[in-house]
Design an enzyme around this catalytic site. Structure first.
Site, PDB file in Angstrom:
ATOM      1  N   CYS A  35       0.817  -1.587  -0.123  1.00 11.01           N
ATOM      2  CA  CYS A  35       0.001  -0.102  -0.009  1.00 11.01           C
ATOM      3  C   CYS A  35       0.720   1.208   0.279  1.00 11.01           C
ATOM      4  CB  CYS A  35      -0.586   0.035   1.099  1.00 11.01           C
ATOM      5  SG  CYS A  35      -2.294   1.193   1.351  1.00 11.01           S
ATOM      6  N   ILE A  36       0.655   2.133   1.198  1.00 10.76           N
ATOM      7  CA  ILE A  36       1.569   3.890   1.408  1.00 10.76           C
ATOM      8  C   ILE A  36       3.039   3.215   1.421  1.00 10.76           C
ATOM      9  CG2 ILE A  36       0.309   4.294   3.045  1.00 10.76           C
ATOM     10  CD1 ILE A  36       1.190   6.515   0.520  1.00 10.76           C
TER      11      ILE A  36
END
Length: 252
Positions: A162-163
């Site tokens: 993800c991030i």
């Protein structure tokens, strides 16, 4: 001969097959997982963290969980998406995912592990660093940074979802990562702008689908988009499975 005795070799064979089926990597790798709280908007994304743990468990990995013993940037009411007046501790909240079995990140000993995994969620961009506020000009929590750099210096694989790949972009030089696509494509990739920020940090962004993972073989960094894509959870689960599988391959 009793029927039970006759069937015993067959049962034993089936049991061995079952163990092999559910544990594809019996020679277990020791993997440290770093959490950032509990909840998508202010901590580790629960589905991502769970997917990491399921895939690591199925592969036979020996997992230990860690989190910084610090206050969260803020605490979000997940029913409203708004900050609450009370704040919470990252380590205490991470214990919810770890079923209580979590240690302060200050206690981690990279020499004792074969790999490192960091799930995403806004906690990675709010608590492990402040990318959510400062983007590419952010600073990384010192314990998080030293942990990532220690594993990297020992040439041990690190997985991010993800991030969380922004942490690799900030901590490591000339690294390749993915957060998915570089365009929003009608809202399918709502955080596509992150790719440009990653390249501003000096890292190289590689376009990948949510079910894929990118392997930077030189740096032994493996990344997958996860919920950077607005899609069904099973696709995120599959992408994280690719990330975990490739991380474990790199430990051999």
């Amino acid at each position: 001969m009793l029927i039970g005795e006759m069937l015993r070799p067959v049962i034993s064979s089936l049991q061995r097959f079952s163990r092999t089926l559910h544990m594809s990597n019996p020679a277990s790798a020791k993997v440290a997982v770093v959490l950032s709280g509990c909840g998508v908007y202010d901590g580790s994304e629960v589905h991502e963290a769970s997917a990491c743990l399921v895939h690591l468990s199925r592969a036979g990995a020996d997992v230990s969980m860690f989190a910084p013993d610090i206050d969260q940037m803020h605490t979000i009411d997940h029913t409203k998406g708004e900050p609450m007046k009370v704040n919470r501790n990252v380590l205490v909240e991470s214990a919810r995912i770890a079923r209580g079995n979590v240690q302060a990140l200050s206690e981690i000993k990279p020499d004792s592990f074969d790999a490192l995994v960091l799930p995403g969620g806004f906690g990675a961009a709010k608590n492990l660093c402040d990318w959510a506020v400062k983007s590419e000009k952010c600073t990384v929590n010192k314990e998080v940074e030293s942990t990532i750099k220690a594993f990297h210096s020992q040439k041990k694989p690190i997985g991010f979802s993800c991030i969380a790949p922004v942490l690799a972009a900030k901590c490591l030089s000339n690294v390749e990562v993915t957060v998915g696509h570089t365009e929003s494509e009608g809202g399918k990739w709502p955080y596509a702008g992150t790719a440009a920020g990653i390249e501003t940090c000096g890292a190289r962004h590689i376009v990948k689908e949510v079910t894929e993972a990118h392997v930077d073989a030189v740096n032994k960094v493996v990344t997958t988009p996860a919920f950077m894509y607005d899609g069904p959870v099973h696709m995120v689960f599959d992408g994280i499975g690719q990330m975990v599988s490739k991380v474990l391959e790199l430990t051999k």
